[in-house]
Design a protein around this motif. Structure first.
Motif, PDB file in Angstrom:
ATOM      1  N   CYS A   1     -11.146  -3.963   4.063  1.00  0.00           N
ATOM      2  CA  CYS A   1     -10.391  -4.877   4.924  1.00  0.00           C
ATOM      3  C   CYS A   1      -9.678  -4.169   6.066  1.00  0.00           C
ATOM      4  O   CYS A   1      -8.902  -4.790   6.793  1.00  0.00           O
ATOM      5  CB  CYS A   1      -9.381  -5.667   4.093  1.00  0.00           C
ATOM      6  N   SER A   2      -9.941  -2.898   6.263  1.00  0.00           N
ATOM      7  CA  SER A   2      -9.243  -2.154   7.303  1.00  0.00           C
ATOM      8  C   SER A   2      -9.934  -2.313   8.655  1.00  0.00           C
ATOM      9  O   SER A   2     -11.160  -2.399   8.738  1.00  0.00           O
ATOM     10  CB  SER A   2      -9.191  -0.667   6.933  1.00  0.00           C
TER      11      SER A   2
ATOM     12  N   GLN B   1      -3.435   5.238   5.517  1.00  0.00           N
ATOM     13  CA  GLN B   1      -4.636   4.409   5.589  1.00  0.00           C
ATOM     14  C   GLN B   1      -5.865   5.291   5.433  1.00  0.00           C
ATOM     15  O   GLN B   1      -5.883   6.441   5.870  1.00  0.00           O
ATOM     16  CB  GLN B   1      -4.671   3.695   6.942  1.00  0.00           C
TER      17      GLN B   1
ATOM     18  N   ARG C   1     -10.239   4.979   0.903  1.00  0.00           N
ATOM     19  CA  ARG C   1      -9.659   4.657  -0.403  1.00  0.00           C
ATOM     20  C   ARG C   1      -8.143   4.606  -0.259  1.00  0.00           C
ATOM     21  O   ARG C   1      -7.539   5.497   0.332  1.00  0.00           O
ATOM     22  CB  ARG C   1     -10.073   5.684  -1.460  1.00  0.00           C
TER      23      ARG C   1
ATOM     24  N   ARG D   1       0.840  -1.194   0.000  1.00  0.00           N
ATOM     25  CA  ARG D   1       0.000   0.000   0.000  1.00  0.00           C
ATOM     26  C   ARG D   1       0.872   1.241   0.000  1.00  0.00           C
ATOM     27  O   ARG D   1       1.899   1.290   0.680  1.00  0.00           O
ATOM     28  CB  ARG D   1      -0.896   0.017   1.242  1.00  0.00           C
TER      29      ARG D   1
ATOM     30  N   SER E   1     -11.386   0.340   0.253  1.00  0.00           N
ATOM     31  CA  SER E   1     -10.929  -0.675   1.202  1.00  0.00           C
ATOM     32  C   SER E   1     -12.068  -1.199   2.070  1.00  0.00           C
ATOM     33  O   SER E   1     -12.762  -0.429   2.735  1.00  0.00           O
ATOM     34  CB  SER E   1      -9.836  -0.092   2.102  1.00  0.00           C
TER      35      SER E   1
END
Length: 246
Positions: free
Chosen positions: A48-49, A33, A36, A29, A46
């Motif tokens: 999966c965060s 974070q 997007r 990545r 995203s």
């Protein structure tokens, strides 16, 4: 180049995982974070965060990190008991104790390590540990490390939990371990019922609240607050790597 004696067998096993579409690899990545993210050059939405509250890139938290690094550096220099326990560690532990209503708080490098330490530190061979079938792997590993006799009950089945408690020798130490919020399904442990059973059978309770802290309960205090339990407090294990964004 070093090579394991069983390299060929591992190569075969990896090929089987790839054929079954079960082989996993890390993806790179770029940037902070967020909802997007840019992964290997592609902008993606995203799902999966664990950054539930979006704090990982919050400007005020980033500024606080920079200030702490400027004052304290980037390493503790030693274990907590040997001079590595800084003023920031101490202030954080006091703030967390007040926030959760616990008497004391101990800090670990990760929630996984905390679960290992609590279970291995409080239980030993001859003791009993009763776990929900869908508990996180760290609770299972901690149970194995402790040497205690480990029994598991079907997910959220309080009647089965009571049967497991009934089978425990009343003269031995017993602990019930459960996730607060179960990470795969998102359901919550019936903590008030678990605590009532624990009181009845003189068992301790450990709640892994990694996915509860910051998300449920009054002002994000977690599963204990969410359950509205007002009796003896269980042991709570939380993490900063989820809702707290670090």
């Amino acid at each position: 180049m070093s090579q394991l004696p069983w390299h060929d067998a591992l190569t075969t096993e990896l090929a089987q995982l790839q054929a079954q579409q079960r082989y996993r690899r890390t993806m790179v990545r770029e940037g902070a974070q967020g909802p997007r993210v840019v992964v290997e050059g592609k902008t993606l939405l995203s799902f999966c965060s664990n950054d539930y509250l979006g704090l990982a890139a919050d400007p005020s938290i980033r500024a606080a990190f920079c200030q702490a690094v400027a004052e304290e550096g980037v390493g503790a220099g030693a274990a907590h008991l040997l001079g590595g326990h800084s003023q920031y560690h101490h202030q954080l532990a006091l703030a967390l104790a007040a926030f959760t209503g616990q008497q004391r708080v101990l800090l670990f490098s990760s929630g996984y390590q905390a679960n290992l330490a609590v279970l291995a530190g409080l239980l030993t061979a001859g003791d009993s540990l009763i776990q929900d079938k869908l508990n996180h792997a760290s609770l299972l590993d901690g149970g194995r490390l402790s040497g205690a006799t480990m029994r598991r009950y079907p997910h959220l089945d309080m009647a089965a939990l009571q049967r497991r408690l009934t089978a425990v020798d009343s003269h031995t130490r017993c602990m019930i371990a459960t996730d607060g919020v179960f990470s795969m399904d998102g359901d919550t442990a019936p903590l008030a019922e678990i605590m009532s059973l624990a009181d009845q059978y003189r068992a301790a309770v450990l709640v892994d609240d990694a996915h509860g802290f910051g998300v449920i309960g009054h002002e994000g205090r977690g599963t204990v607050s969410f359950s509205q339990w007002t009796g003896t407090m269980p042991i709570q294990v939380g993490t900063f790597g989820k809702a707290f964004g670090t």
